[in-house]
Each structure stands twice: as structure tokens, then as C-alpha cells.
Design a protein around this motif. Structure first.
Motif, PDB file in Angstrom:
ATOM      1  N   SER A   1     -50.434  29.939 -38.632  1.00  0.00           N
ATOM      2  CA  SER A   1     -50.315  28.622 -38.008  1.00  0.00           C
ATOM      3  C   SER A   1     -49.558  27.654 -38.917  1.00  0.00           C
ATOM      4  O   SER A   1     -48.725  26.858 -38.461  1.00  0.00           O
ATOM      5  CB  SER A   1     -51.701  28.055 -37.691  1.00  0.00           C
ATOM      6  N   ALA A   2     -49.828  27.715 -40.242  1.00  0.00           N
ATOM      7  CA  ALA A   2     -49.150  26.833 -41.201  1.00  0.00           C
ATOM      8  C   ALA A   2     -47.657  27.141 -41.263  1.00  0.00           C
ATOM      9  O   ALA A   2     -46.826  26.231 -41.341  1.00  0.00           O
ATOM     10  CB  ALA A   2     -49.782  26.990 -42.577  1.00  0.00           C
ATOM     11  N   ARG A   3     -47.311  28.426 -41.211  1.00  0.00           N
ATOM     12  CA  ARG A   3     -45.907  28.823 -41.270  1.00  0.00           C
ATOM     13  C   ARG A   3     -45.153  28.378 -40.022  1.00  0.00           C
ATOM     14  O   ARG A   3     -44.003  27.966 -40.095  1.00  0.00           O
ATOM     15  CB  ARG A   3     -45.785  30.348 -41.430  1.00  0.00           C
ATOM     16  N   ASN A   4     -45.811  28.438 -38.870  1.00  0.00           N
ATOM     17  CA  ASN A   4     -45.147  28.130 -37.601  1.00  0.00           C
ATOM     18  C   ASN A   4     -45.359  26.691 -37.139  1.00  0.00           C
ATOM     19  O   ASN A   4     -44.797  26.279 -36.125  1.00  0.00           O
ATOM     20  CB  ASN A   4     -45.644  29.088 -36.513  1.00  0.00           C
ATOM     21  N   LYS A   5     -46.199  25.945 -37.873  1.00  0.00           N
ATOM     22  CA  LYS A   5     -46.505  24.551 -37.548  1.00  0.00           C
ATOM     23  C   LYS A   5     -47.114  24.405 -36.155  1.00  0.00           C
ATOM     24  O   LYS A   5     -46.983  23.384 -35.503  1.00  0.00           O
ATOM     25  CB  LYS A   5     -45.244  23.678 -37.680  1.00  0.00           C
ATOM     26  N   ASN A   6     -47.754  25.456 -35.676  1.00  0.00           N
ATOM     27  CA  ASN A   6     -48.503  25.465 -34.415  1.00  0.00           C
ATOM     28  C   ASN A   6     -49.756  26.296 -34.618  1.00  0.00           C
ATOM     29  O   ASN A   6     -49.738  27.284 -35.388  1.00  0.00           O
ATOM     30  CB  ASN A   6     -47.698  26.094 -33.270  1.00  0.00           C
ATOM     31  N   LEU A   7     -50.852  25.912 -33.949  1.00  0.00           N
ATOM     32  CA  LEU A   7     -52.058  26.719 -34.043  1.00  0.00           C
ATOM     33  C   LEU A   7     -51.856  28.035 -33.305  1.00  0.00           C
ATOM     34  O   LEU A   7     -51.466  28.057 -32.136  1.00  0.00           O
ATOM     35  CB  LEU A   7     -53.255  25.973 -33.436  1.00  0.00           C
ATOM     36  N   LEU A   8     -52.105  29.136 -34.012  1.00  0.00           N
ATOM     37  CA  LEU A   8     -51.961  30.462 -33.428  1.00  0.00           C
ATOM     38  C   LEU A   8     -53.310  31.174 -33.451  1.00  0.00           C
ATOM     39  O   LEU A   8     -54.055  31.100 -34.426  1.00  0.00           O
ATOM     40  CB  LEU A   8     -50.925  31.283 -34.202  1.00  0.00           C
ATOM     41  N   ILE A   9     -53.607  31.861 -32.361  1.00  0.00           N
ATOM     42  CA  ILE A   9     -54.876  32.571 -32.219  1.00  0.00           C
ATOM     43  C   ILE A   9     -54.624  34.073 -32.256  1.00  0.00           C
ATOM     44  O   ILE A   9     -53.602  34.562 -31.789  1.00  0.00           O
ATOM     45  CB  ILE A   9     -55.567  32.169 -30.889  1.00  0.00           C
ATOM     46  N   LYS A  10     -55.556  34.800 -32.860  1.00  0.00           N
ATOM     47  CA  LYS A  10     -55.449  36.260 -32.896  1.00  0.00           C
ATOM     48  C   LYS A  10     -55.928  36.853 -31.579  1.00  0.00           C
ATOM     49  O   LYS A  10     -56.995  36.505 -31.086  1.00  0.00           O
ATOM     50  CB  LYS A  10     -56.298  36.829 -34.035  1.00  0.00           C
ATOM     51  N   GLN A  11     -55.113  37.744 -31.004  1.00  0.00           N
ATOM     52  CA  GLN A  11     -55.518  38.467 -29.805  1.00  0.00           C
ATOM     53  C   GLN A  11     -56.002  39.849 -30.199  1.00  0.00           C
ATOM     54  O   GLN A  11     -55.494  40.458 -31.145  1.00  0.00           O
ATOM     55  CB  GLN A  11     -54.359  38.598 -28.820  1.00  0.00           C
TER      56      GLN A  11
END
Length: 291
Positions: free
Chosen positions: A59-69
Motif C-alpha cells: 500500500s505504501a509503495r502504491n500510495k493506495n490501500l491494497l488488500i490481500k486476496q
């Protein structure tokens, strides 16, 4: 398709305008979300996702919150534990036989499991003898379970749910999702030690099929096989006393399940089966995420 499966399919989609069967199916599959699953990929965070599944570094690298599927690493083992005995020949307040409500509740949950490719089994007590259906896949197996339970005659004996649960503890070692379909009397008779032993290894969920209350001339005494007289059924003191006893048992049951971290719902009629089953699955998901 055989008659029981057709009826179960109808009940799963009976509230299609309110909640689609796909949503119901999703509620079933979410029982183990983030638990015992293999990581598949990342996606953007959606409000309502479990924050424990957020990949903070990505999320920090992409500047968006990312969730694990996740994807399931193996199929579930789903076991139905049906209550039996005289109490299940009684009616609910909507004049539906408790046995039928139990049958379609268990069948609905098992149908979802079968559609998901999971193994389904069942256990119930036949007047002191345990009837066990091994964990298997397929609609034919589910039909066999439901037909066998429907054909049972419960009029000659009282239930012993503890014996069914002790059988599971002693003879079934696989980790399972166990749906116990009983009533207030059945929950009240289960010992704390039995619940604790089951909860150590399995996911335990309870469905309480509600009894009819003492009202009117249509009240039936299943022990004496007679209708209750108007003098008794309309006696305010007796009605109040019965209500007080019911509330006491319900409170004791609620505390017992709570201290053992077991989720439950009460079903009063067939028309509640789908919604209450969804509620049960969602409660279990919430409880699992907060343990």
C-alpha cells in the motif's frame, strides 16, 4: 432433481428481490475469509474489508490501500447435527412442524456447501442409537441425508443431543464447520465441557428452532398426545409462569453459548430460514475476525 433438493433450491432463492442467492452463497464462502487460505493477489481496499488483510508495504509503495486476496487451500467439511425426539414433533408459533423447519434449515446450509464442492455429513440420535452419515460430496449424498432424517419417527422417545455431540468428539477427528440444529431444550441439556471440547477443534454454530407458546385451544401436549384445554391454555397465571420459565432457559442458554464463544440464531418459521442462515454466517465471520 429430487423433491428435497428442489425445495431447498427454492428456499435459497425465495427472497431474490431482497437478497440474491449469490449474496447468500458469498456469506457461506466468507466463513473462513483470511483464515486457512492461500494468498492469491492484491486488490484495492473496499470499505468493509478486514483491516488485518491490508498489505501495508504494498500500500505504501502504491500510495493506495491494497488488500490481500486469498483462495481456499482445501474444501471445507460441513457436519449437520440434527436434534430429534418428541420435542421436534411439536409446532412453532406459525403452526409449522419443528422437524420440517430443522430439515429445510439444515438442507439449505448443506446445499450451499454442496454447491461449493465441500464435504457434507450428518449426525442424529435415533432413540439412543447414533445415525452417522460420513463426510462426502454431491447432491445425491445430501438427498440421502435429508430423506433419512425426514423418514424418522420421533414420537416414542426424548432427545439426547449430548450423545450425538459426544460421538463426534470420540469418532470424528477432521476439522469441521458444525451446524447444530436444535431447540431451547436441546441447548439447555448440552454440557459446558462438551461445548468446550468441540470448540477446541471445530467451528461450532447453533440454530435454535423456536417452540410454540401456550396460547389458545390449539396448544398440543406432545407428552400426553392431547390438546391443552381452554382452562389451561387461557389461564393468565399459567401463561405468565410458562413465559417466565422460557425466558429463564433462554437466558441460561445465551450465557452458556456466549462463554463458549458459540454464535447462534433463532428461527421461528420456514420463511425466516434464508435470512437467519445469512445472519448466522455473518455473526460467525464477525466473531472469528475479532477473536
Amino acid at each position: 432433481m429430487m423433491k428435497h433438493i428442489i425445495k431447498i433450491q427454492a428456499k435459497v432463492s425465495v427472497y431474490a428481490k431482497k437478497k440474491t442467492s449469490n449474496i447468500f452463497d458469498g456469506s457461506y464462502k466468507s466463513i473462513y475469509t483470511g483464515n486457512g487460505l492461500d494468498f492469491e493477489n492484491l486488490r484495492e481496499y473496499i470499505p468493509g474489508d478486514n483491516i488485518r488483510d491490508i498489505d501495508w508495504k504494498a500500500s505504501a509503495r502504491n500510495k493506495n490501500l491494497l488488500i490481500k486476496q486469498y483462495i481456499a487451500e482445501k474444501k471445507h467439511n460441513v457436519l449437520l447435527v440434527f436434534d430429534t425426539g418428541r420435542s421436534f414433533t411439536a409446532d412453532t408459533n406459525t403452526k409449522e412442524c419443528k422437524k420440517n423447519v430443522a430439515l429445510y434449515t439444515g438442507g439449505t446450509l448443506a446445499y450451499l456447501a454442496t454447491q461449493n464442492g465441500d464435504n457434507v455429513g450428518a449426525v442424529y440420535n435415533r432413540g439412543g442409537m447414533i445415525q452417522y452419515f460420513p463426510l462426502r460430496r454431491g447432491l445425491n449424498h445430501l438427498e440421502h441425508i435429508l430423506t433419512s432424517y425426514e423418514k424418522e419417527d420421533f414420537t416414542g422417545y426424548d432427545s439426547d443431543l449430548n450423545k450425538s455431540l459426544e460421538y463426534i468428539i470420540k469418532y470424528v477427528s477432521k476439522k469441521m464447520i458444525i451446524f447444530v440444529i436444535t431447540d431451547n431444550g436441546g441447548i439447555h441439556d448440552i454440557s459446558d465441557s462438551t461445548l468446550k471440547k468441540l470448540c477446541v477443534q471445530h467451528d461450532l454454530l447453533f440454530v435454535n428452532i423456536a417452540d410454540a407458546t401456550l396460547t389458545g385451544s390449539q396448544s398440543f401436549d406432545i407428552d400426553k398426545s392431547i390438546y391443552v384445554s381452554d382452562f389451561i391454555a387461557k389461564n393468565k397465571k399459567l401463561i405468565d409462569a410458562e413465559k417466565k420459565i422460557r425466558e429463564q432457559i433462554a437466558n441460561e442458554n445465551s450465557h452458556k453459548l456466549l462463554r463458549n464463544q458459540v454464535v447462534s440464531v433463532q428461527i421461528d418459521s420456514e420463511k425466516q430460514i434464508v435470512d437467519k442462515s445469512m445472519e448466522l454466517l455473518e455473526r460467525h465471520k464477525y466473531a472469528s475476525n475479532n477473536r
